[in-house]
Design an enzyme around this catalytic site. Structure first.
Site, mmCIF file in Angstrom:
data_model
loop_
_atom_site.group_PDB
_atom_site.id
_atom_site.type_symbol
_atom_site.label_atom_id
_atom_site.label_comp_id
_atom_site.label_asym_id
_atom_site.label_seq_id
_atom_site.Cartn_x
_atom_site.Cartn_y
_atom_site.Cartn_z
ATOM 1 N N PRO A 233 0.790 -1.234 0.000
ATOM 2 C CG PRO A 233 -0.111 -1.119 2.133
ATOM 3 C CD PRO A 233 0.548 -2.070 1.176
ATOM 4 C CG ASN A 234 -0.259 4.288 1.358
ATOM 5 O OD1 ASN A 234 -1.238 4.790 0.817
ATOM 6 N ND2 ASN A 234 -0.310 3.762 2.566
ATOM 7 N NE ARG B 239 4.203 6.510 1.859
ATOM 8 C CZ ARG B 239 4.359 5.245 2.195
ATOM 9 N NH1 ARG B 239 4.640 4.343 1.266
ATOM 10 N NH2 ARG B 239 4.229 4.868 3.444
ATOM 11 C CE1 TYR C 124 9.173 4.818 3.096
ATOM 12 C CE2 TYR C 124 7.607 6.636 3.212
ATOM 13 C CZ TYR C 124 8.108 5.452 3.709
ATOM 14 O OH TYR C 124 7.554 4.882 4.833
ATOM 15 C CG ASN D 227 8.191 -2.210 0.166
ATOM 16 O OD1 ASN D 227 7.755 -2.392 1.306
ATOM 17 N ND2 ASN D 227 8.767 -1.071 -0.204
ATOM 18 C CB ALA E 245 1.485 0.036 6.246
ATOM 19 C CD GLU F 66 10.384 -7.851 5.389
ATOM 20 O OE1 GLU F 66 10.670 -8.963 5.901
ATOM 21 O OE2 GLU F 66 10.059 -6.860 6.054
ATOM 22 C CG HIS G 131 11.161 -2.669 4.175
ATOM 23 N ND1 HIS G 131 9.799 -2.523 4.173
ATOM 24 C CD2 HIS G 131 11.430 -3.872 4.734
ATOM 25 C CE1 HIS G 131 9.257 -3.597 4.722
ATOM 26 N NE2 HIS G 131 10.216 -4.444 5.057
ATOM 27 N NE ARG H 198 10.679 5.318 8.550
ATOM 28 C CZ ARG H 198 9.633 5.340 7.730
ATOM 29 N NH1 ARG H 198 9.548 4.436 6.759
ATOM 30 N NH2 ARG H 198 8.694 6.248 7.867
#
Ligand code: DQA
Length: 164
Positions: A19-20, A27, A32, A83, A86, A107, A109, A116
């Site tokens: 998402p996003n 964003r 990012y 990825n 969230a 995975e 990111h 973070r």
């Protein structure tokens, strides 16, 4: 005339953006960066060409859609690059889907989730992935494809998931 290409069947990888991530470029650029998802996908496709693997890329906002895409990968793909965005930090369903397919999954990111907010520091996905690459911006995806292809070419299709 023969092409001279290997008859070994081509590795097929499913790339999933959570998402996003369609909003990349605008964003939270301080976190990012300014590279768009289209630009990331273009560089993934050119790396896939170089490595002679085939990619299918999807960007999905819904948890259920991601679970369905992972389930549908069985028998169609050799591995998954994801990825989970969230859902990394919340989704038992995505974790269970990856475990159920037993497909080697990497995975990735863009940001280094370990540095973070505390709620981002835990990944529910990491325990069912063959590995995680985090913090290298768009290069995380490229490193992830290289790691997955290397795994498929050396270890094979085993996901090496540690069952708990
Ligand atoms: C992200 C990190 C997640 O915490 C966040 O929710 C994202 C992007 C990353 O690529 O850095 O959407 O997965």
């Amino acid at each position: 005339m023969k092409s001279g290409k290997s008859t070994r069947s081509r590795i097929k990888i499913l790339v999933l953006h959570g998402p996003n991530l369609k909003l990349l470029g605008r964003r939270e650029p301080d976190i990012y960066g300014t590279t768009t998802l289209n630009q990331i996908n273009t560089s993934l496709k050119s790396l896939a060409k170089e490595l002679d693997v085939s990619l299918s890329i999807d960007a999905l906002n819904g948890e259920g859609e991601i679970v369905t895409a992972i389930g549908n990968a069985i028998g169609r793909f050799n591995g998954i690059l994801i990825n989970p965005a969230a859902y990394t930090h919340t989704s038992v369903a995505v974790r269970d889907a990856i475990a159920a397919t037993e497909l080697p999954t990497v995975e990735v990111h863009l940001s280094n989730i370990a540095c973070r907010e505390s709620f981002r520091q835990q990944s529910l996905i990491a325990g069912v992935a063959i590995g995680q690459i985090s913090g290298f911006g768009p290069s995380s995806y490229l490193l992830g494809i290289r790691a997955l292809v290397n795994h498929l070419n050396t270890v094979g299709n085993q996901s090496s998931i540690k069952r708990q």
